[in-house]
Design an enzyme around this catalytic site. Sequence first.
Site, short mmCIF file in Angstrom:
data_model
loop_
_atom_site.label_atom_id
_atom_site.label_comp_id
_atom_site.label_asym_id
_atom_site.label_seq_id
_atom_site.Cartn_x
_atom_site.Cartn_y
_atom_site.Cartn_z
N TYR A 125 0.86 -1.19 0.00
CA TYR A 125 0.00 0.00 0.00
C TYR A 125 0.89 1.23 0.00
O TYR A 125 1.90 1.29 0.71
CB TYR A 125 -0.90 0.01 1.25
N GLU A 213 -3.58 7.55 -3.91
CA GLU A 213 -3.57 6.28 -3.19
C GLU A 213 -3.41 5.15 -4.19
O GLU A 213 -4.23 4.99 -5.09
CB GLU A 213 -4.86 6.09 -2.38
#
Length: 403
Positions: A125, A213
């Site tokens: 991530y 993101e």
Amino acid sequence: MNIHEYQAKEILKGYGVRIQEGIVADNPEKAAEAAKQLHAETGTDWYVVKAQIHAGGRGKGKVKETDSNGVVLAKSLDEVAPKAEKILGGTLVTHQTGPEGKLVNKVLIAQDVYYPGESEPKEYYLSILLDRATGCNVIMASTEGGMDIEEVAESTPEKIVKEWIDPAVGLQGFQARKVAFGLGLEGNAFKEMVKFIFSLYAAYEGTDSSMFEINPVLKTSDNKILAVDAKVNLDDNALYRHKDLAELRDLSEEDPLEVEAGKAGLNYVKLDGNVGCMVNGAGLAMATMDIIKLSGGDPANFLDVGGGANAKTVEAGFRIILKDPNVKAILINIFGGIVRCDRVANGVVEAYKNIGEINVPIIVRLQGTNAEEGAKIIEESGLKVSSAIVLKDAAERVKEVLA
């Protein structure tokens, strides 16, 4: 302003970020053609069909009409069109859309990047956003790619790496390396991640974004680092500098009332309550919503008509609020500083007459310049509108009409 995954990936690619290649399509036939083109360009034999909506959790989400997931794997060219057909035109429900879901108008046909090789693929991530508390940009990274970062933060916070970047100095080499080290990378994958972070940061700053993101960032079996997904939020206040990015806006993904309010120059956010409110100024709007809660109601919206409220903006605000079937009363709370209260009162009366029959009680609280004159205009209008000067009185009247 949110944009779609395929749009975000094109932006990233322009800044040198390696991405999972893909081609967007809006019908099954175009999806099949996209797969053929992708095979010719990348050599991929398996394809990922990904619903394009402004919401996360698509892989776990379900299309109401077909029970298909929002992200599916097609193991041949022949499977692409049927799988795209099960997603396109359907309503995809994820944990972020709520039970009403979102209509899928496009799918992204992407290459399969989880191919076998010298090592196992690994998901990470990575995000960049503004930390308002420090006035710095912050890079957040985790070895738990593919999961919701909120879940990771709650259950295993030690697996989140954070690095704060001073905007005046910019991203430094040691900071990018620190993040890559924190993810446990080494060798070529480490070098690739450092390069990836620098390119991602350049894209974040170059587009004046509020958030980038990437979840997941993939380390492939041959140690390449690439973006498999991308969620980007562009700063609305900076779009005047990026007219090309402003054109990426997809109005079909936004609340129709918010779109209508934007065209009228109003700041509107729909909420779930039963009292519509119209105010001038964001701070006063927050106070008004508190008063509504204290009176026993729930705000149905945030609506700021700005400092130059007039008959036209008041009428537009009325029409938008009344389109919400949950609204049982409307509270207009105006502080007359830049705008005179009598001018607003005339606007309310004129708007009321133009709209016609309004079946919900309206309370108008005017305070400031010419407040008494404004209250008199309301009282003498002959309309079903109550006036108040003290905020407490306005709250009491809301309570009365909801009883």
